[in-house]
Design a protein around this motif. Structure first.
Motif, mmCIF file in Angstrom:
data_model
loop_
_atom_site.group_PDB
_atom_site.id
_atom_site.type_symbol
_atom_site.label_atom_id
_atom_site.label_comp_id
_atom_site.label_asym_id
_atom_site.label_seq_id
_atom_site.Cartn_x
_atom_site.Cartn_y
_atom_site.Cartn_z
ATOM 1 N N PRO A 1 3.244 11.664 -3.214
ATOM 2 C CA PRO A 1 4.665 11.756 -3.589
ATOM 3 C C PRO A 1 5.299 10.368 -3.564
ATOM 4 N N GLN A 2 6.340 10.187 -4.367
ATOM 5 C CA GLN A 2 7.114 8.956 -4.293
ATOM 6 C C GLN A 2 8.020 9.004 -3.062
ATOM 7 N N ALA A 3 8.349 7.837 -2.553
ATOM 8 C CA ALA A 3 9.305 7.781 -1.437
ATOM 9 C C ALA A 3 10.071 6.468 -1.542
ATOM 10 N N PHE A 4 11.255 6.448 -0.956
ATOM 11 C CA PHE A 4 12.080 5.239 -1.007
ATOM 12 C C PHE A 4 11.529 4.218 -0.020
ATOM 13 N N CYS A 5 11.208 3.031 -0.537
ATOM 14 C CA CYS A 5 10.677 1.961 0.302
ATOM 15 C C CYS A 5 11.826 1.056 0.740
ATOM 16 N N ASN A 6 12.058 1.000 2.036
ATOM 17 C CA ASN A 6 13.160 0.179 2.569
ATOM 18 C C ASN A 6 12.950 -1.305 2.281
ATOM 19 N N PHE A 7 11.701 -1.719 2.162
ATOM 20 C CA PHE A 7 11.444 -3.140 1.917
ATOM 21 C C PHE A 7 11.750 -3.501 0.468
ATOM 22 N N PHE A 8 11.217 -2.718 -0.486
ATOM 23 C CA PHE A 8 11.449 -3.044 -1.899
ATOM 24 C C PHE A 8 12.804 -2.524 -2.403
ATOM 25 N N GLY A 9 13.417 -1.617 -1.650
ATOM 26 C CA GLY A 9 14.717 -1.076 -2.068
ATOM 27 C C GLY A 9 14.624 -0.189 -3.282
ATOM 28 N N LYS A 10 13.488 0.467 -3.454
ATOM 29 C CA LYS A 10 13.326 1.390 -4.584
ATOM 30 C C LYS A 10 12.270 2.431 -4.229
ATOM 31 N N SER A 11 12.220 3.461 -5.042
ATOM 32 C CA SER A 11 11.257 4.534 -4.820
ATOM 33 C C SER A 11 9.902 4.135 -5.404
ATOM 34 N N TYR B 1 0.806 -1.225 0.000
ATOM 35 C CA TYR B 1 0.000 0.000 0.000
ATOM 36 C C TYR B 1 0.840 1.277 0.000
ATOM 37 N N THR B 2 2.043 1.197 0.562
ATOM 38 C CA THR B 2 2.777 2.446 0.834
ATOM 39 C C THR B 2 4.262 2.148 1.010
ATOM 40 N N PRO B 3 5.130 3.091 0.658
ATOM 41 C CA PRO B 3 6.554 2.860 0.922
ATOM 42 C C PRO B 3 6.842 2.751 2.422
ATOM 43 N N ILE B 4 7.624 1.746 2.793
ATOM 44 C CA ILE B 4 8.045 1.578 4.193
ATOM 45 C C ILE B 4 9.282 2.450 4.387
ATOM 46 N N THR B 5 9.081 3.636 4.932
ATOM 47 C CA THR B 5 10.165 4.626 5.028
ATOM 48 C C THR B 5 10.880 4.582 6.372
ATOM 49 N N ARG B 6 10.204 4.005 7.384
ATOM 50 C CA ARG B 6 10.835 3.926 8.706
ATOM 51 C C ARG B 6 10.210 2.797 9.516
ATOM 52 N N ARG B 7 10.948 2.387 10.513
ATOM 53 C CA ARG B 7 10.482 1.380 11.455
ATOM 54 C C ARG B 7 9.724 2.131 12.543
ATOM 55 N N GLN B 8 8.413 2.007 12.570
ATOM 56 C CA GLN B 8 7.594 2.767 13.524
ATOM 57 C C GLN B 8 7.866 2.286 14.947
ATOM 58 N N SER C 1 5.296 4.798 -5.062
ATOM 59 C CA SER C 1 4.235 5.703 -4.630
ATOM 60 C C SER C 1 3.232 4.953 -3.763
ATOM 61 N N ASN C 2 2.301 5.654 -3.146
ATOM 62 C CA ASN C 2 1.213 5.031 -2.404
ATOM 63 C C ASN C 2 0.179 4.428 -3.350
ATOM 64 N N TYR D 1 3.208 -9.444 -5.122
ATOM 65 C CA TYR D 1 1.907 -9.620 -5.780
ATOM 66 C C TYR D 1 0.971 -8.457 -5.437
ATOM 67 N N GLY D 2 0.852 -8.167 -4.135
ATOM 68 C CA GLY D 2 -0.081 -7.140 -3.674
ATOM 69 C C GLY D 2 0.294 -5.766 -4.211
ATOM 70 N N PHE D 3 1.606 -5.487 -4.258
ATOM 71 C CA PHE D 3 2.082 -4.196 -4.760
ATOM 72 C C PHE D 3 1.686 -4.017 -6.233
ATOM 73 N N GLU D 4 1.935 -5.058 -7.039
ATOM 74 C CA GLU D 4 1.597 -4.975 -8.469
ATOM 75 C C GLU D 4 0.088 -4.847 -8.664
ATOM 76 N N LYS D 5 -0.642 -5.593 -7.865
ATOM 77 C CA LYS D 5 -2.109 -5.569 -7.962
ATOM 78 C C LYS D 5 -2.654 -4.165 -7.670
ATOM 79 N N MET D 6 -2.203 -3.575 -6.575
ATOM 80 C CA MET D 6 -2.711 -2.262 -6.164
ATOM 81 C C MET D 6 -2.252 -1.178 -7.145
ATOM 82 N N LYS D 7 -0.987 -1.293 -7.581
ATOM 83 C CA LYS D 7 -0.437 -0.314 -8.530
ATOM 84 C C LYS D 7 -1.243 -0.318 -9.824
#
Lengths: 385, 385
Positions: B304-314, B195-202, B316-317, B276-282
């Protein structure tokens, strides 16, 4: 094929257990693990298999007032009540809940939010199920207010009487006591033939049942309400929607499988869960009465026999809890706790501390240790503090 | 082996569906059935088998603050957060609930009952999750009071801010807005990489998560809270004990199996649920934006785009809900309802009726019909009533 071999540990086994185990025995909660031995013998007959892709939606049946109720569970509930003859299901709405605790709160919300005058008084005759007090009080709702003992209730205005029969904690057969134009929630958690004679088909406006206390599957958290008035049913569903957006589908599916099985074999003497449960409870009560009657320290209620329409014979009550009393004036809960048996104090049920509620549904080992420790206290002649 | 073949119906298929089906499409609830196709492809990899004798007790682990939490589920939750990197689980208590709705109410009870001054004000910045209003209001508790928009909240005294990020309904990334010495409930239902870039460990005091919106298993009703303060955790457990005596063991067991599987394969590009979920939602968002951008009738937020720590790339939501607006001043919910698409009106989220919340998690067929109907309305140039 399930035999009705009720486990009766010998005294020497029991004493050995006691010597081996110095553990605290928790008979405060009514954790119904006594019946697990039956389900072990059933082996894979009630195994459920749930694939990863199944039961993903919030919805079970959008045409039902209770949109999160699995239609197969509704059928299973009706079939079971039909076979046992303990409650009318015709012209009623079934509302499923995360145990009957959640349904009780849904019913309080429904009945009080439909009342013109608020807060609505909530009462129950002592000794009452201590959890009713917590359920009616913890959120400090302006919709309803806990007013304690139904017998001394004399306020005007709308009220809801919680009526449990057979009663939790003391196993007595009850009727409502306020008898004005208030509402009654009939909690029939224990109105099943292994606990009490089925003397009539109950036919009230709002009746609660729980899967936990029928078959012993407390971990599933499944209860249901049989509700006559659609407006009450709708408000209960509204509560459950806001409170938890419905009820676990996995638990509903498992309850369906298990309820269907006990209905199917309920007339088969060698397999019937109710035959097994009846013998199990009867045996435990005989053993408990033997310990209590052999001394002059404790008291237990006596229950009249009545003709059970299900078993076709006269039987007595074998309640899920023992309402144990002490002949002398003292805090029985503390005395038992000193002897490493946890029970629920009578004060929590609106009564005297000389009484405690003791679960009769523990595992065999714990029940044996409880009886042994009780016999030991008895021998001490209940020395005053 | 699960391929990432996202179902993209052709226009002609969609029109055919629309002609064939005159049915009302319900995109009001966020029923996450979109992901079922993934689980169908997983076949029996996450099948659970539950024998009749298992999971009968109320208790899971009497040494845990949350005594009804299955220890294996606790491990699975920690492993998943560790693998995704979206939340800290160290030195925290895990409290399991019947969905995160029940946990949200448990948190309101815990934080307000621990407050010296009552009622505690409950606020959320608009547009907010409409269910918060109901959760904070339906029982008319004296412990807390719904006070609406956090941005205009200026009362003194204790408060709890409900903070959802990414936000439900509008998908924006949020921080608390009141910023006094109140409490914050961080609802991270949608803080997952599809759903969203993982930008930090909450790493907050009280964080809520739900199984429903990760994998789509809404029917299981499993949510969890990560709680720093043991007193808050204990009060939450007290709420859950009174409210429903714990949480379905069957659902906890199934959630354990499924969470362990998605953790195990989360780095395997061809099998990962999150890929799978990322491609589906995108893909769904691209198709929705295409329809919206091709006319001059509707609006959508831009992310806005943001760097997702999980996917290792920028990235969007791709929120679970679309916050659809109408360029002209009119009741968009009614307009869509006339066109047989049910959505949640912006007024229920504390905003204008020119906005609606639309579920992006429906089945493919329903999503296709929705897009087709939206395109049809667009062509009508949003005629004024």
């Amino acid at each position: 094929m399930v035999g009705l071999e009720i486990s009766k540990k010998s005294d020497s086994d029991s004493i050995k257990n006691n010597r081996l185990s110095d553990a605290v025995i928790n008979l405060d909660q009514g954790d119904p693990t006594a019946f697990q031995e039956y389900w072990m013998k059933m082996k894979d007959r009630c195994t459920v298999v749930i694939p990863g892709w199944d039961m993903m939606s919030y919805f079970s049946n959008t045409t039902d007032v209770c949109w999160f109720l699995e239609p197969e569970l509704a059928k299973a509930i009706k079939a079971l009540h039909g076979a046992i003859g303990n409650a009318a299901t015709e012209e009623r709405y079934i509302v499923v809940g995360t145990g009957s605790s959640q349904l009780c709160q849904a019913a309080l919300f429904a009945l009080s939010s439909l009342s013109e005058v608020k807060p609505v008084s909530i009462v129950a005759a002592t000794p009452y199920y201590s959890t009713y007090v917590e359920e009616a009080s913890y959120l400090q709702s302006k919709l309803y207010k806990w007013e304690g003992d139904a017998r001394t209730f004399d306020k005007n205005g709308p009220y809801i009487e919680m009526m449990t029969s057979p009663n939790n904690p003391d196993g007595t057969i009850r009727e409502p006591v306020v008898n004005r134009s208030g509402k009654v929630i009939h909690d029939f958690a224990y109105y099943w033939p292994h606990y009490t004679p089925i003397t009539r088909r109950q036919d009230h406006d709002l009746m609660l049942f729980t899967f936990s206390k029928i078959t012993g599957h407390a971990g599933s958290r499944i209860g249901w309400a049989l509700v006559k008035d659609i407006e009450v049913a709708k408000r209960m569903v509204q509560y459950l929607t806001i409170n938890s957006i419905g009820v676990s589908k996995e638990s509903q599916t498992r309850a369906t499988t298990i309820l269907n099985e006990i209905t199917k074999i309920c007339r088969n003497k060698s397999e019937s869960f109710f035959e097994y449960g009846f013998e199990k409870m009867k045996s435990r009560w005989e053993r408990l009465r033997e310990v209590v009657d052999s001394g002059d320290t404790f008291t237990l209620p006596n229950y009249p026999q009545a003709f059970c329409n299900f078993f076709g014979k006269s039987i007595s009550n074998s309640p899920a809890f023992a309402w144990l009393g002490c002949k002398e004036e003292r805090d029985l809960g503390s005395l038992l706790k000193e002897n490493k048996v946890l029970t629920r104090g009578g004060d929590r049920c609106g009564c005297d501390k000389k009484y405690v509620r003791v679960s009769m549904l523990s595992r065999d080992d714990d029940f044996d240790i409880f009886l042994h420790r009780l016999a030991t206290i008895k021998d001490l002649k209940c020395i005053k503090p």
